[in-house]
Design a protein around this motif. Structure first.
Motif, PDB file in Angstrom:
ATOM      1  N   ASP A 124       0.888  -3.592   0.895  1.00 37.65           N
ATOM      2  CA  ASP A 124       1.484  -3.518   2.336  1.00 37.65           C
ATOM      3  C   ASP A 124       0.572  -2.596   3.178  1.00 37.65           C
ATOM      4  O   ASP A 124       0.239  -1.258   3.136  1.00 37.65           O
ATOM      5  CB  ASP A 124       2.745  -2.617   2.300  1.00 37.65           C
TER       6      ASP A 124
ATOM      7  N   SER B 207      -4.886   1.226   4.125  1.00 38.78           N
ATOM      8  CA  SER B 207      -3.839   1.342   5.100  1.00 38.78           C
ATOM      9  C   SER B 207      -4.402   1.201   6.558  1.00 38.78           C
ATOM     10  O   SER B 207      -5.366   1.858   6.738  1.00 38.78           O
ATOM     11  CB  SER B 207      -3.283   2.631   4.599  1.00 38.78           C
TER      12      SER B 207
ATOM     13  N   ASP C 113       0.131  -1.358  -4.206  1.00 34.85           N
ATOM     14  CA  ASP C 113       0.543  -1.479  -3.055  1.00 34.85           C
ATOM     15  C   ASP C 113      -0.204  -2.147  -2.054  1.00 34.85           C
ATOM     16  O   ASP C 113      -1.260  -1.746  -1.422  1.00 34.85           O
ATOM     17  CB  ASP C 113       0.804   0.034  -2.591  1.00 34.85           C
TER      18      ASP C 113
ATOM     19  N   CYS D  24      -0.915   2.253   0.731  1.00 33.04           N
ATOM     20  CA  CYS D  24      -1.579   0.997   0.741  1.00 33.04           C
ATOM     21  C   CYS D  24      -2.927   1.103  -0.267  1.00 33.04           C
ATOM     22  O   CYS D  24      -3.801   1.925   0.311  1.00 33.04           O
ATOM     23  CB  CYS D  24      -2.004   0.517   1.889  1.00 33.04           C
TER      24      CYS D  24
END
Length: 476
Positions: A138, A186, A136, A144
């Protein structure tokens, strides 16, 4: 039936100078290198004279002795070709998996490329690519830096269910100051972890796959870098002894790059996913799997790309050094590394030690990629022998390990000629090149359409194939 040998094969030229279209039949490449070596060793004097003589009428007249040589080569080549076809038809992976796994350092399997080895390299490469596809990236996602899929159904959403492996453990690495650019965190206030990243997995072959492979295969796959190469700037190039961190190594002169070792051994016990170093996670899981399948024939395969390749090298060395691959009867479980575009990891003593432990390493590289040339740009295996021995004590004297398989993206008609370092380093590009690699002196030949259609991140790098069946392509 013998394939006619083109007279062009007798001329000294570079294979890239061939301007044949995809619809034309290429030279009989598996025997092309043998033809040149045969001529140069047996009939070297022929190269000194022009093989074709043109009379006044303009029609070529072949020298009589050269014609007899060509006829003899055609006959020998035809017999060899028929034998190879019959041999490959009866060859099964279960019968020769030890050779494919590197028992003899892949001698005789790379030039020309053995079809079974090609298929296995692509399969292990796809397992490394799965780490990218499942990661992940993002920054606005709560997860994330983690894996997008659950462990029990990891391969299905990636389209790799036919690999028939079961993931037994996810691997998590603890962030370090040496390789901060490698980690993704993140931007959300509440996320799954601020100090760890999902970095790979351990999987074991199913019963059906085990039967096809000829053994139960334990695979460790590592994530590398997918779009950014800034982590290279964080490499200090400084070698440190591996002994304090991997205490089963008693030679203080065995050294590896500091950032790689720190990433492999770091942990933060106050955080859930950082309680154990990635080293401890691997040794614990591999030990359990070896015990679980102690009554079966086993192999341990480690694969990774880029930075993941360096971690694959360290983990394979660690497994062999700690003796986890030694079973009760004293026999060793084969340990092999399938490295894709990996950097150098350690010094000469590390190379000597890992090879002495029986770990086999096959490094697949693009000759135009910069990553396999670091660290150790100043002192490495390419320097003259006396210089290497003279500078061996320096803390930035590195050596590559294992057997190298060189690929060149310029040989593929489906790839753009680019200088973008990210494209040159791309794992999917390496797998595409493997799919069409025949030998070091041959032209590219596409073996399967999947090397074009399953690579999702090469839209800029790849040419769009309009009609695969007719071997035609166009640039869009």
């Amino acid at each position: 039936m013998a394939i006619p040998l083109s007279l062009t094969a007798l001329l000294p030229f570079h294979p890239n100078s061939l301007k044949t279209s995809r619809s034309e039949n290429p030279l009989p490449t598996p025997f092309y290198g043998k033809t040149l070596r045969y001529l140069s060793s047996k009939f070297g004097s022929i190269r000194a004279r022009t093989p074709l003589q043109v009379n006044q009428g303009g029609s070529p007249k072949i020298d009589e002795s050269l014609s007899s040589i060509i006829t003899e080569l055609e006959r020998e080549k035809g017999e060899q070709e028929e034998g190879e076809i019959e041999k490959q038809a009866n060859k099964k992976l279960a019968d020769c998996w030890r050779e494919i796994h590197g028992q003899d350092n892949w001698s005789g399997l790379l030039d020309p490329m053995d079809p079974l080895l090609r298929a296995e390299l692509i399969r292990y490469g796809e397992m490394a690519q799965a780490c990218y596809d499942a990661f992940d990236f993002d920054p606005f996602s709560k997860y994330c830096g983690g894996c997008k899929y659950i462990r029990r159904k990891f391969f299905e959403p990636l389209g790799l269910a036919d690999h028939d492996y079961k993931v037994t453990r996810f691997l998590y690495a603890t962030s370090t100051n040496n390789l901060l650019n490698f980690f993704k965190i993140s931007r959300r206030t509440h996320n799954w972890s601020d100090h760890a990243n999902w970095i790979g997995y351990i999987a074991v072959s199913s019963d059906a796959m085990t039967k096809r492979l000829g053994r139960r295969d334990i695979t460790i796959a590592w994530r590398g870098t997918v779009t950014e190469l800034e982590w290279i700037e964080n490499l200090t190039d400084l070698l440190i002894p591996i002994a304090p961190e991997i205490n089963c190594c008693h030679d203080p002169m065995v050294k590896v790059e500091r950032g790689f070792l720190n990433l492999y051994t770091s942990k933060k016990e106050d955080y859930r996913f950082c309680k154990y170093s990635v080293r401890e996670q691997i040794l614990d899981e591999v030990s359990d799997l070896v015990r679980q399948y102690s009554n079966e024939e086993l192999s341990i395969s480690v694969t990774g790309h880029s930075l993941g390749s360096a971690l694959a090298m360290l983990s394979a060395y660690d497994i062999a050094e700690t003796g986890l691959n030694v079973v009760s009867d004293g026999c060793n479980i084969p340990v092999s590394v399938f490295s894709f575009s990996g950097p150098r990891v350690g010094n000469r003593r590390f190379k000597k030690r890992i090879e002495g432990l029986g770990v086999k390493v096959l490094r697949v590289v693009n000759v135009h990629d910069m990553v396999p040339n670091v660290p150790g740009i100043l002192v490495n295996e390419n320097m003259p022998l006396f210089v290497r021995w003279l500078l061996d004590w320096l803390p930035w004297s590195y050596r590559h390990v294992g057997v190298k398989l060189e690929l060149d993206h310029k040989h593929s008609p489906f790839l753009r000629d680019t200088v973008d370092p990210t494209c040159l380093h791309n794992l999917e590009a390496h797998l595409h090149l493997l799919d069409g690699f025949i030998s070091f002196l041959s032209v590219y030949s596409l073996f399967s359409c999947k090397s074009i259609y399953t690579f999702s991140s090469l839209l800029y790098f790849l040419l769009v194939v309009a009609k695969i069946g007719k071997n035609t392509a166009k640039v869009v």
